[in-house]
Design an enzyme around this catalytic site. Structure first.
Site, mmCIF file in Angstrom:
data_model
loop_
_atom_site.group_PDB
_atom_site.id
_atom_site.type_symbol
_atom_site.label_atom_id
_atom_site.label_comp_id
_atom_site.label_asym_id
_atom_site.label_seq_id
_atom_site.Cartn_x
_atom_site.Cartn_y
_atom_site.Cartn_z
ATOM 1 N N ILE A 223 0.816 -1.321 -0.104
ATOM 2 C CA ILE A 223 -0.008 0.005 0.040
ATOM 3 C C ILE A 223 0.865 1.209 -0.030
ATOM 4 O O ILE A 223 0.638 2.155 -0.594
ATOM 5 C CB ILE A 223 -0.940 0.047 1.247
ATOM 6 C CG1 ILE A 223 -1.871 -1.215 1.199
ATOM 7 C CG2 ILE A 223 -2.075 1.198 1.261
ATOM 8 C CD1 ILE A 223 -2.595 -1.548 0.196
ATOM 9 N N ALA A 224 1.961 1.166 0.508
ATOM 10 C CA ALA A 224 3.185 2.333 0.902
ATOM 11 C C ALA A 224 4.236 1.672 1.067
ATOM 12 O O ALA A 224 4.473 0.817 1.735
ATOM 13 C CB ALA A 224 2.514 3.277 1.784
ATOM 14 N N ALA A 225 5.204 2.246 0.441
ATOM 15 C CA ALA A 225 6.737 1.667 0.616
ATOM 16 C C ALA A 225 7.609 2.970 1.001
ATOM 17 O O ALA A 225 7.592 3.985 0.270
ATOM 18 C CB ALA A 225 7.227 1.143 -0.551
ATOM 19 N N SER A 227 11.657 4.515 3.138
ATOM 20 C CA SER A 227 12.950 4.122 3.390
ATOM 21 C C SER A 227 13.330 2.972 4.204
ATOM 22 O O SER A 227 14.129 2.221 4.160
ATOM 23 C CB SER A 227 13.878 5.151 3.517
ATOM 24 O OG SER A 227 13.369 6.143 4.563
ATOM 25 N N LEU A 228 12.583 3.104 5.402
ATOM 26 C CA LEU A 228 12.527 2.105 6.392
ATOM 27 C C LEU A 228 11.673 1.059 6.541
ATOM 28 O O LEU A 228 11.958 -0.121 7.153
ATOM 29 C CB LEU A 228 12.392 2.949 7.831
ATOM 30 C CG LEU A 228 13.467 3.897 7.826
ATOM 31 C CD1 LEU A 228 13.013 4.804 9.312
ATOM 32 C CD2 LEU A 228 14.841 3.521 8.071
ATOM 33 N N GLY A 229 10.396 1.049 5.756
ATOM 34 C CA GLY A 229 9.519 -0.067 5.906
ATOM 35 C C GLY A 229 8.448 0.033 4.826
ATOM 36 O O GLY A 229 8.677 1.006 4.031
ATOM 37 N N VAL A 231 4.050 -1.058 4.095
ATOM 38 C CA VAL A 231 2.746 -1.352 4.407
ATOM 39 C C VAL A 231 1.986 -2.208 3.820
ATOM 40 O O VAL A 231 1.836 -2.092 2.323
ATOM 41 C CB VAL A 231 1.970 -0.120 4.888
ATOM 42 C CG1 VAL A 231 0.465 -0.465 5.314
ATOM 43 C CG2 VAL A 231 2.711 0.764 6.079
ATOM 44 N N LYS A 246 2.711 -3.333 8.825
ATOM 45 C CA LYS A 246 3.811 -2.543 8.794
ATOM 46 C C LYS A 246 5.010 -3.479 8.721
ATOM 47 O O LYS A 246 5.152 -3.736 9.989
ATOM 48 C CB LYS A 246 3.850 -1.112 9.602
ATOM 49 C CG LYS A 246 4.948 -0.193 9.113
ATOM 50 C CD LYS A 246 4.717 1.047 10.151
ATOM 51 C CE LYS A 246 5.913 2.378 9.774
ATOM 52 N NZ LYS A 246 5.410 3.468 10.705
ATOM 53 N N ASP A 381 4.998 13.900 12.136
ATOM 54 C CA ASP A 381 5.254 13.942 10.583
ATOM 55 C C ASP A 381 3.682 13.808 9.942
ATOM 56 O O ASP A 381 3.370 12.886 9.145
ATOM 57 C CB ASP A 381 5.971 12.461 10.161
ATOM 58 C CG ASP A 381 6.342 12.452 8.676
ATOM 59 O OD1 ASP A 381 6.300 13.697 7.997
ATOM 60 O OD2 ASP A 381 6.522 11.724 8.246
#
Length: 671
Positions: A223-225, A227-229, A231, A246, A381
């Site tokens: 669903i989302a990528a 730099s650290l992980g 979803v 996540k 954030d």
């Protein structure tokens, strides 16, 4: 990193005034008495060096002492951060020693460090050489857009640590020019995802069982990528609930530790320049960055952050925080409730869903200010991908890896700064910068005072309704770049948070006035919060040069009533359950009972306040009855006079006792 979509139930209750997870006691940390952030108790371990010291022979003590001295030197920056923040963290994930030991104890560390160091120095050296050449040939200004893009691409090529560093620099006007900051703001966490097979293997390893035993289905694409992980969306087999999973990138922790070690090593060569330009050494800046970055690598910390936010907003039916499924979560995997919402960058979709934009924005600004000034724990954030409009009008937050904590003292100083701005006391505003850690102690603030006055006067010259936080921040960035001002990480997050949320407001409603929502909230806090520190700030606002400001009191009451009216009539409240509705009946009126009681007490006990109030009522040799009548007319529909009078009478014995004690102290002190 945001995610959306799955309808959820509403939490309910009344708002809190204190940050859950903070103890009411204080503890000593580095010689300073500070409030502790309460976390789940962990078993304390004796450091190896300390254990060795208890049993070492005298002959072995000399090298041990040297190691201790080195450790003390390396952690001095961390001690400065603790003192400055007023918050002691007893169990840290980041310390310079921890990073050094993790890196040097690994096999082949020397070759890895050498190769990575050469790569970093070579790439940054080439970039620095290009900048130097631009200056020598006199074209440094004309190629700024190109060099800024080049820097952004360079940071992306150097990996996740540098991407994160670029995102931090995008909010640090004390370190980098504004035109470079604007380019680095483009840095997004959207990076190519790592393979599903690897991600699913990590999930199964954390769960200790096959995926199909826990989830009936899981998305085949991320669903989302970031730099650290990344979803995924999944459905729990047992309950049928939709969840967000996540997953931390594989083998990222050694990379981050290695880069942090190199960052700090390089920073040690820049301490002289940093002390001259920022008033602090460069290692402290790296320590601030490293501390936040390593927190984001541990999803158990993010789970605790979510629990804190849920506790803070548990009685606020206008804010939705996704719950955590702790039984399926670990340090590398976080399973959360799926949020069904509309991205805040899509105003048309929000309107088509029938969501009241004004009501939603009021909720958003109020929630942000509560995080900042009430709870002291705020989302670091809040970009549009992490904030959603729920279809029932509520606001929802996701991604709590980056949060910041403000101590009680920091919150009070921020409110002081607001009071000093209202009173146009620019000298005290400059002193507030020192107290908040923007300026080194003993810094001469006199050159900064005229600059602060110019910024504020230009910003509110046309009236508070035209105040634009981004314009003010742009002017402040120039001030920061020209003076030895360092912006602590927690306040760079505050600035970014306010800027981002103001930007969301302008996207949804271009003519939105941020202060038209913010000021009524602050006015209500000043008038109704029983906190003694806020009572003191209220007195500072109402008295200027010893003269009572009747017009300010009227304005505060009008603004506070406006806040209550906007919140109580918000469409999101129509969806709250019966328990929420009952608890929110009180919020439909401006409750000044405690304020009136405290005012009566202070009038009887505090001779200074009593003298000033009598002077206010008899100023210019006349009774100011009309001013009292005007104030009464503003609050007569908000308070129940008989019940307030009864409460004041019931408190009379305590007031009388305090009055007698104060009078006795006065008599004894005179003698």
């Amino acid at each position: 990193m945001g995610f959306c979509s799955a309808k959820i139930s509403i939490s309910s209750g009344a708002s809190r005034h204190f940050l859950p997870g903070w103890s009411g006691h204080v503890s000593s940390c580095n010689g300073v008495v500070v409030p502790l952030r309460k976390r789940k108790s962990r078993r304390a371990r004796l450091p190896i060096s300390a254990a060795a010291a208890t049993s070492s022979s005298p002959a072995k003590m000399v090298p041990l002492q040297r190691r201790n001295e080195q450790a003390e030197k390396m952690t001095s920056a961390m001690e400065q951060l603790d003192i400055e923040r007023g918050v002691c963290i007893p169990f840290r994930k980041y310390t310079p020693d921890t990073v050094r030991n993790k890196v040097l104890e690994s096999r082949g560390s020397t070759l890895s460090l050498l190769a990575r160091g050469v790569e970093i120095v070579w790439n940054l050296g080439l970039y620095w050489s290009a900048l130097t050449y631009d200056c020598l040939v006199g074209r440094d200004e004309e190629v700024v857009p190109y060099r800024a893009r080049q820097l952004r691409n360079l940071l992306c090529d150097l990996g996740p640590s540098f991407i994160k560093a670029g995102q931090v620099l995008a909010n640090r006007p004390d370190i980098i020019r504004e035109d470079y900051m604007n380019e680095l703001c483009i840095l997004q966490d959207d990076v190519p995802p790592f393979p599903n097979q690897v991600a699913f293997a990590i999930i199964e390893e954390e769960l200790g069982q096959p995926l199909e035993q826990v989830f009936s289905k899981i998305s085949s694409q991320t669903i989302a990528a970031a730099s650290l992980g990344q979803v995924y969306r999944a459905t729990l087999r047992e309950t049928g609930e939709d969840v967000a999973i996540k997953v931390l990138r594989p083998q990222i922790e050694p990379i981050i530790y290695r880069d942090l070690f190199l960052f700090r090593t390089l920073a040690s060569f820049l301490n002289g320049i940093s002390l001259q330009k920022l008033g602090c050494n460069a290692e402290l800046i790296v320590d601030e960055f490293g501390e936040k970055l390593l927190e984001e690598l541990d999803y158990t910390l993010e789970a605790r952050n979510i629990e804190d936010f849920i506790e803070n907003f548990k009685d606020d039916p206008t804010v939705k925080i996704p719950r955590v499924y702790k039984q399926f979560s670990g340090s590398r995997v976080l399973v959360m409730e799926w949020i069904d919402g509309i991205r805040c960058t899509n105003p048309q979709a929000i309107k088509e869903a029938g969501i009241d934009v004004n009501g939603f924005l009021t909720i958003g600004v109020s929630a942000a200010l509560r995080q900042l000034l009430e709870f002291g724990l705020f989302h670091g954030d809040p970009h549009p991908g992490n904030i959603f409009a729920m279809r029932d009008g509520r606001i929802a937050y996701v991604d709590f890896g980056n949060v910041a904590v403000l101590s009680q003292l920091n919150k009070q100083i921020l409110i002081d700064a607001v009071v000093h701005a209202v009173n146009e006391d620019y000298a005290e505003m400059a002193n507030d910068f020192t107290r908040l850690g923007f300026l080194a102690k003993d810094t001469d603030v006199s050159p900064i005072i005229p600059a602060l006055e110019a910024i504020w006067q230009n910003s509110v010259g046309k009236g508070l309704s035209d105040f634009n936080f981004r314009i003010v921040t742009g002017k402040f960035n120039q001030l920061v770049y020209n003076y030895p001002i360092r912006i602590p990480v927690r306040f760079s997050l505050v600035i970014r948070s306010l800027l981002t949320q103001e930007g969301i407001c302008f996207t949804l409603k271009p003519d939105f006035k941020f202060l038209e929502v913010a000021y009524p909230y602050i006015a209500k806090r000043l008038l109704t919060d029983p906190n003694p520190a806020l009572r003191e700030r209220l007195i500072q606002v109402l008295f200027k040069d010893g003269v009572f400001q009747w017009k300010r009191l009227e304005n505060l009451i009008v603004l506070a009533k406006e806040n209550v009216a906007k919140m109580s009539s918000n469409p999101a409240l129509q969806h709250s359950n019966s328990r929420s509705s009952r608890s929110l009946q009180v919020a439909k009126k401006l409750d000044l009972t405690e304020t009136i009681k405290d005012g009566a007490r202070m009038f009887l006990i505090d001779s200074g306040i009593r003298r000033q109030m009598i002077m206010a009522l008899t100023e210019d040799s006349k009774l100011h009855i009309q001013e009292l009548v005007d104030v009464y007319r503003l609050v007569e529909d908000q308070i129940d006079i008989p019940s307030v009078a009864l409460e004041v009478l019931q408190d009379l014995p305590n007031v009388t006792r305090d009055f007698m004690l104060a009078w006795t102290d006065t008599i004894l002190s005179d003698r």
